[in-house]
Structure formats: C-alpha cells, structure tokens
Motif scaffolding. Structure first.
Motif, PDB file in Angstrom:
ATOM      1  N   ALA A 208      34.213  38.708  55.791  1.00 23.77           N
ATOM      2  CA  ALA A 208      35.642  38.833  56.110  1.00 23.77           C
ATOM      3  C   ALA A 208      36.214  40.101  55.465  1.00 23.77           C
ATOM      4  CB  ALA A 208      36.388  37.588  55.643  1.00 23.77           C
ATOM      5  N   MET A 209      35.760  40.395  54.241  1.00 19.19           N
ATOM      6  CA  MET A 209      36.237  41.607  53.564  1.00 19.19           C
ATOM      7  C   MET A 209      35.824  42.855  54.351  1.00 19.19           C
ATOM      8  SD  MET A 209      34.987  43.844  50.771  1.00 19.19           S
ATOM      9  CE  MET A 209      34.090  42.869  49.583  1.00 19.19           C
ATOM     10  N   ALA A 210      34.589  42.865  54.871  1.00 13.36           N
ATOM     11  CA  ALA A 210      34.121  44.031  55.636  1.00 13.36           C
ATOM     12  C   ALA A 210      35.009  44.265  56.866  1.00 13.36           C
ATOM     13  CB  ALA A 210      32.665  43.822  56.072  1.00 13.36           C
ATOM     14  N   TYR A 211      35.380  43.163  57.560  1.00 10.18           N
ATOM     15  CA  TYR A 211      36.252  43.327  58.735  1.00 10.18           C
ATOM     16  C   TYR A 211      37.628  43.845  58.330  1.00 10.18           C
ATOM     17  CZ  TYR A 211      32.913  41.475  62.013  1.00 10.18           C
ATOM     18  OH  TYR A 211      31.802  41.336  62.796  1.00 10.18           O
ATOM     19  N   SER A 212      38.165  43.363  57.198  1.00 10.70           N
ATOM     20  CA  SER A 212      39.491  43.856  56.838  1.00 10.70           C
ATOM     21  C   SER A 212      39.416  45.320  56.401  1.00 10.70           C
ATOM     22  CB  SER A 212      40.198  42.953  55.823  1.00 10.70           C
ATOM     23  OG  SER A 212      39.471  42.864  54.645  1.00 10.70           O
ATOM     24  N   ARG A 213      38.296  45.731  55.763  1.00  4.70           N
ATOM     25  CA  ARG A 213      38.135  47.163  55.440  1.00  4.70           C
ATOM     26  C   ARG A 213      38.087  47.996  56.728  1.00  4.70           C
ATOM     27  NH1 ARG A 213      39.443  45.733  51.240  1.00  4.70           N
ATOM     28  NH2 ARG A 213      38.268  45.571  49.309  1.00  4.70           N
ATOM     29  N   ALA A 214      37.406  47.480  57.751  1.00  5.82           N
ATOM     30  CA  ALA A 214      37.301  48.216  59.016  1.00  5.82           C
ATOM     31  C   ALA A 214      38.674  48.329  59.690  1.00  5.82           C
ATOM     32  CB  ALA A 214      36.299  47.530  59.944  1.00  5.82           C
ATOM     33  N   VAL A 215      39.438  47.220  59.665  1.00  7.93           N
ATOM     34  CA  VAL A 215      40.786  47.241  60.263  1.00  7.93           C
ATOM     35  C   VAL A 215      41.639  48.306  59.575  1.00  7.93           C
ATOM     36  CG1 VAL A 215      42.954  45.907  60.365  1.00  7.93           C
ATOM     37  CG2 VAL A 215      40.786  44.828  61.049  1.00  7.93           C
ATOM     38  N   GLU A 216      41.477  48.430  58.248  1.00  9.86           N
ATOM     39  CA  GLU A 216      42.372  49.288  57.462  1.00  9.86           C
ATOM     40  C   GLU A 216      41.814  50.693  57.225  1.00  9.86           C
ATOM     41  OE1 GLU A 216      43.053  46.750  54.066  1.00  9.86           O
ATOM     42  OE2 GLU A 216      44.304  45.384  55.262  1.00  9.86           O
ATOM     43  N   ALA A 217      40.624  50.988  57.764  1.00  5.72           N
ATOM     44  CA  ALA A 217      40.027  52.315  57.542  1.00  5.72           C
ATOM     45  C   ALA A 217      40.875  53.392  58.216  1.00  5.72           C
ATOM     46  CB  ALA A 217      38.614  52.335  58.107  1.00  5.72           C
ATOM     47  N   ASN A 218      40.747  54.611  57.667  1.00  5.92           N
ATOM     48  CA  ASN A 218      41.436  55.772  58.238  1.00  5.92           C
ATOM     49  C   ASN A 218      41.284  55.781  59.761  1.00  5.92           C
ATOM     50  OD1 ASN A 218      41.574  58.599  59.237  1.00  5.92           O
ATOM     51  ND2 ASN A 218      42.096  58.951  57.087  1.00  5.92           N
ATOM     52  N   GLU A 219      42.384  56.053  60.475  1.00  3.61           N
ATOM     53  CA  GLU A 219      42.358  55.853  61.934  1.00  3.61           C
ATOM     54  C   GLU A 219      41.356  56.755  62.661  1.00  3.61           C
ATOM     55  OE1 GLU A 219      46.138  58.582  63.345  1.00  3.61           O
ATOM     56  OE2 GLU A 219      46.416  56.399  63.133  1.00  3.61           O
ATOM     57  N   SER A 220      40.907  57.837  62.009  1.00  5.05           N
ATOM     58  CA  SER A 220      39.947  58.717  62.685  1.00  5.05           C
ATOM     59  C   SER A 220      38.505  58.221  62.510  1.00  5.05           C
ATOM     60  CB  SER A 220      40.053  60.138  62.130  1.00  5.05           C
ATOM     61  OG  SER A 220      39.696  60.108  60.760  1.00  5.05           O
ATOM     62  N   LEU A 221      38.311  57.160  61.725  1.00  3.85           N
ATOM     63  CA  LEU A 221      36.940  56.722  61.423  1.00  3.85           C
ATOM     64  C   LEU A 221      36.319  55.911  62.564  1.00  3.85           C
ATOM     65  CD1 LEU A 221      34.763  56.576  59.070  1.00  3.85           C
ATOM     66  CD2 LEU A 221      35.529  54.228  58.836  1.00  3.85           C
ATOM     67  N   SER A 222      35.108  56.299  62.934  1.00  3.52           N
ATOM     68  CA  SER A 222      34.266  55.495  63.831  1.00  3.52           C
ATOM     69  C   SER A 222      32.875  55.488  63.233  1.00  3.52           C
ATOM     70  CB  SER A 222      34.186  56.131  65.230  1.00  3.52           C
ATOM     71  OG  SER A 222      35.416  56.002  65.899  1.00  3.52           O
ATOM     72  N   GLY A 223      32.045  54.509  63.601  1.00  5.00           N
ATOM     73  CA  GLY A 223      30.652  54.558  63.133  1.00  5.00           C
ATOM     74  C   GLY A 223      30.021  53.187  63.029  1.00  5.00           C
ATOM     75  N   ILE A 224      28.727  53.219  62.704  1.00  6.44           N
ATOM     76  CA  ILE A 224      27.925  51.999  62.557  1.00  6.44           C
ATOM     77  C   ILE A 224      27.676  51.790  61.068  1.00  6.44           C
ATOM     78  CG2 ILE A 224      25.672  50.957  63.069  1.00  6.44           C
ATOM     79  CD1 ILE A 224      25.555  52.837  65.549  1.00  6.44           C
ATOM     80  N   PHE A 225      27.839  50.549  60.603  1.00  2.00           N
ATOM     81  CA  PHE A 225      27.687  50.260  59.170  1.00  2.00           C
ATOM     82  C   PHE A 225      26.837  49.011  58.961  1.00  2.00           C
ATOM     83  CE2 PHE A 225      31.595  52.558  59.745  1.00  2.00           C
ATOM     84  CZ  PHE A 225      31.571  53.495  58.724  1.00  2.00           C
ATOM     85  N   ASN A 226      25.812  49.123  58.126  1.00  7.71           N
ATOM     86  CA  ASN A 226      25.108  47.927  57.663  1.00  7.71           C
ATOM     87  C   ASN A 226      26.014  47.188  56.684  1.00  7.71           C
ATOM     88  OD1 ASN A 226      22.741  48.581  59.039  1.00  7.71           O
ATOM     89  ND2 ASN A 226      21.841  49.640  57.279  1.00  7.71           N
ATOM     90  N   ILE A 227      26.090  45.865  56.849  1.00  2.44           N
ATOM     91  CA  ILE A 227      26.946  45.057  55.975  1.00  2.44           C
ATOM     92  C   ILE A 227      26.129  43.875  55.451  1.00  2.44           C
ATOM     93  CG2 ILE A 227      29.034  43.601  55.881  1.00  2.44           C
ATOM     94  CD1 ILE A 227      29.775  46.515  56.313  1.00  2.44           C
ATOM     95  N   ALA A 228      25.901  43.856  54.146  1.00  2.79           N
ATOM     96  CA  ALA A 228      25.153  42.742  53.537  1.00  2.79           C
ATOM     97  C   ALA A 228      25.612  42.584  52.097  1.00  2.79           C
ATOM     98  CB  ALA A 228      23.649  43.018  53.578  1.00  2.79           C
ATOM     99  N   SER A 229      25.423  41.361  51.566  1.00  7.02           N
ATOM    100  CA  SER A 229      25.700  41.145  50.137  1.00  7.02           C
ATOM    101  C   SER A 229      24.464  41.471  49.316  1.00  7.02           C
ATOM    102  CB  SER A 229      26.119  39.694  49.886  1.00  7.02           C
ATOM    103  OG  SER A 229      27.196  39.324  50.711  1.00  7.02           O
ATOM    104  N   GLY A 230      23.262  41.365  49.933  1.00  6.13           N
ATOM    105  CA  GLY A 230      22.022  41.687  49.218  1.00  6.13           C
ATOM    106  C   GLY A 230      20.814  41.426  50.109  1.00  6.13           C
ATOM    107  N   ASN A 231      19.675  42.040  49.758  1.00  3.52           N
ATOM    108  CA  ASN A 231      18.412  41.801  50.480  1.00  3.52           C
ATOM    109  C   ASN A 231      17.545  40.871  49.645  1.00  3.52           C
ATOM    110  OD1 ASN A 231      18.636  43.842  52.720  1.00  3.52           O
ATOM    111  ND2 ASN A 231      18.805  45.238  50.974  1.00  3.52           N
ATOM    112  N   HIS A 232      16.991  39.836  50.269  1.00  2.00           N
ATOM    113  CA  HIS A 232      16.185  38.849  49.525  1.00  2.00           C
ATOM    114  C   HIS A 232      15.018  38.391  50.384  1.00  2.00           C
ATOM    115  CE1 HIS A 232      19.482  38.222  46.594  1.00  2.00           C
ATOM    116  NE2 HIS A 232      20.248  38.435  47.649  1.00  2.00           N
TER     117      HIS A 232
END
Ligand SMILES: NC(=O)c1ccc[n+]([C@@H]2O[C@H](COP(=O)([O-])OP(=O)(O)OC[C@H]3O[C@@H](n4cnc5c(N)ncnc54)[C@H](O)[C@@H]3O)[C@@H](O)[C@H]2O)c1
Length: 335
Positions: A208-232
């Motif tokens: 949920a935090m990742a989505y709110s960061r994306a909503v609030e990112a600088n309006e010129s930002l586009s891109g693909i982002f890996n989102i994880a809390s950790g690799n196990h």
C-alpha cells in the motif's frame, strides 16, 4: 485529487483505499466484486466490468490504478484464455481510455512473476524477463502495453510486486505466508514444496505504501519498479512463520519439507524504488505473521471459499457469471 481504482475491492485495494482516503484523496472503485465488498462505506462504487467502461466514465479522474484481473497462477492456469483477456487486454484498454479522457497518471499492478526461473541472480528492472507460464506472460503483456503509452501528458508507473502477504479485510489464504500461517494454526504443520526456491515477499502494508508513493511521485515520473520487502527462500519463510507462531502460542509446529520442481525462482533488487520513489519497506516475515496474528479473529474461518481465488473463479465459471463481457463501444459508434 480524484483516483479511480479498477479491481479496488480486492485483497490489495481493500488495504490501499483506506490509506489513500486518510491522505485526503477522493477514491472511486470499478469492480466486479468477485470476492465481495469490504471497502469503507464512503468509497464511490461502479459495479462494472472494465470492458464496459467508456472514455466518458474516466472523465474528471486525475489518476487511475489497475488492480484487477486474474491475480495468481492457479486462476491463470484454470482459464488461460480468460487470463490473457483479463490480464493483458483489460489494463491496455483501461489505459487507452484513461489517456483519451485526460487522466494524467496510470499505475499498473505488475508482478515479479515476469522474471520466471533464474539461478542465483539478483534482477533489476533492466534484467531479462523470461516467464513460460500464462500468468507471468500476461502480466508482462499488460505492462508492455501500458508503458508504451507514456508521453509528456500521461505518466505510467508499473509496480512489479513480490508475493504480497498479511491481513486484508478482503482476505486471501492462497498467498505463501498466509497459507503457511493458516496451515500452522489449523493443522500444526507447514508444508514446504521446495525449500531452495527464492521469492521476493511484500508485506501488504509495504504494498500500500508503494502505491501511495507512486500516486504522489513527481508528475513527470514514469517507469517500472521492483517492489518487495525482502528476498527469501521458501525454506527460510517456513522457518520464520513456524518460529513466530511457536513464540506466540507456545505450541510446536512441524515442517513437511518436499522437493517439488517449480517454474518460478527469482530475487529482485529494489534499489530503483528506494532511490526514485522513496520506497523503504518497513516489514519482514515475522512482522507479517504478527499482523496476521493481530487480526486472527476476523479471518480464522480458514476454509471459507472466498479466501481462495481459484475456488471462487471455478464457482463463477460453473454459474457462467464470467462470460466474456459484451464489449463496450465508443460513444456514437452505433449510430
Ligand atoms: N496479491 C499478490 O501477491 C500480487 C502480487 C503481484 C501482483 N499482483 C497484482 O495486483 C493486482 C491486485 O491483486 P489482489 O491480490 O488484490 O487481487 P484480487 O484477486 O484480490 O482482486 C482483484 C479484483 O479485481 C476485480 N476484477 C477482476 N477483473 C475485473 C474486471 N475485468 N473488471 C472489474 N473488476 C475486475 C475482482 O472482482 C477483484 O475484486 C492484480 O492485478 C495482481 O495480478 C498481486
């Protein structure tokens, strides 16, 4: 800001939406409500298929988030043809009409499953994608379709999420940690299909935090982002679920370790999300299990069919409730 969330009544949306509303955003949801409605009562609701939306339905929204589709491998394998329609075509169609309606940003729920089977490599977003199974292929198709719509007036952000786990008011027990927790609590044993397999794990609050960061990112930002809390590894995840349940309840949990071949094995770097989105995950496996324990009274009817996506899909199929939708025409097209 007004945000339309397609598939917002699902597992992730039911945690994300209260968070966005707390931050002052106006949120509406378009959803088929396959798993019911556990959203706050003040969310605007359109009970519709994405394919029934027209450009005019998108007018007035600043951002659109896509959280819909068939959201795991068992669903995709049960109906590969519907998987390709709901996971590849739906996000592309929605982005197309959103852009036409003047929406400024589109956020797409991608998945680390696009990486497929890899040995001991940490993948960043420029690494090769290589899935051989319908879910991974369709998530990549959706991602590629929406990313190529980026221009100076239309930002697109794709979040390639690891397997999400933790409590949601729309609960799922078909996700790795949630399943292990359920088995530990209900049966006293955690089954591990292959302890060597690597998976990126994502706590639902971090998602949920990742989505709110994306909503609030600088309006010129586009891109693909890996989102994880950790690799196990799956073996380590089982150890940590077992330990947390044992510490909390003082009962012994057994492990049933098997060595079944898997088509998915990958770990991802989240450096780009940290640097560009300011995404700093806050939860590990033990914290995800404690979040499940804290909410146990709300979801300990372990075998409720609504908690298992493929069970619901099979019921919908047998009642013919998800026929391929009558596709919407643009306004004026019938004249
Ligand atoms: N949960 C995870 O671990 C995970 C990981 C990576 C990516 N994802 C992606 O994130 C998204 C959300 O996942 P989730 O776990 O919340 O899913 P979910 O299955 O809980 O919810 C999906 C929602 O979409 C709705 N829906 C499906 N097709 C629709 C359509 N054509 N029109 C309108 N509504 C429709 C369903 O009714 C449901 O409410 C999915 O796109 C999934 O592929 C999920």
């Amino acid at each position: 800001m007004r945000i339309l969330i397609a598939g917002g009544a699902g597992y992730i949306g039911s945690v994300l939406i209260p968070r966005l509303m707390d931050r002052g955003y106006g949120v509406d949801v378009v959803d088929l409500f396959w798993f019911g409605n556990n959203l706050p009562s003040n969310v605007g609701v359109l009970h519709k298929d994405i394919f029934d939306l027209q450009t005019s339905d998108l007018a007035g929204y600043d951002q659109v988030i896509f959280l819909a589709g068939l959201s795991n491998d068992p669903m995709a394998e049960f109906s590969p043809s519907k998987n390709f329609i709901f996971n590849a075509s739906a996000p592309a169609y929605l982005a197309y009409i959103a852009k036409k309606a003047g929406v400024r940003r589109y956020i797409y729920a991608s998945s680390c499953s696009v990486y497929g089977y890899t040995e001991n490599k940490l993948f960043d977003e420029d690494g090769p994608v290589n899935s051989s199974y319908p879910y991974g292929i369709s998530k990549l198709q959706g991602e590629r379709a929406v990313m190529q719509m980026v221009d100076s007036d239309f930002s697109v952000i794709a979040l390639r999420k690891g397997t999400v786990s933790g409590y949601s008011p729309r609960m799922r027990f078909d996700l790795i940690i949630n399943t292990m927790f359920k088995c530990a609590m209900r049966d006293g044993v955690i089954r591990v299909s292959n302890p060597a397999i690597w998976r990126p794990i994502l706590a639902i609050d971090d998602a949920a935090m990742a989505y709110s960061r994306a909503v609030e990112a600088n309006e010129s930002l586009s891109g693909i982002f890996n989102i994880a809390s950790g690799n196990h590894t799956v073996g380590e995840i089982a150890d940590l679920v077992k330990l947390t349940v044992e510490e909390t309840y003082g009962k012994r949990i057994a492990l049933d370790i098997q060595h079944v071949k898997d088509v998915r094995n990958y770990k991802v770097s989240i450096e780009k999300a940290r640097t560009v989105l300011s995404f700093h995950p806050d939860h590990g496996i033990k914290s995800i299990v404690r979040n499940l324990i804290d909410n146990i009274e709300k979801c300990n009817d372990w075998d409720n069919p609504a908690y298992y996506n493929v069970t619901v899909l099979k019921e919908l199929e047998s009642s013919r409730a998800i026929a391929i939708p009558a596709l919407a025409l643009e306004e004026g097209a019938r004249k």
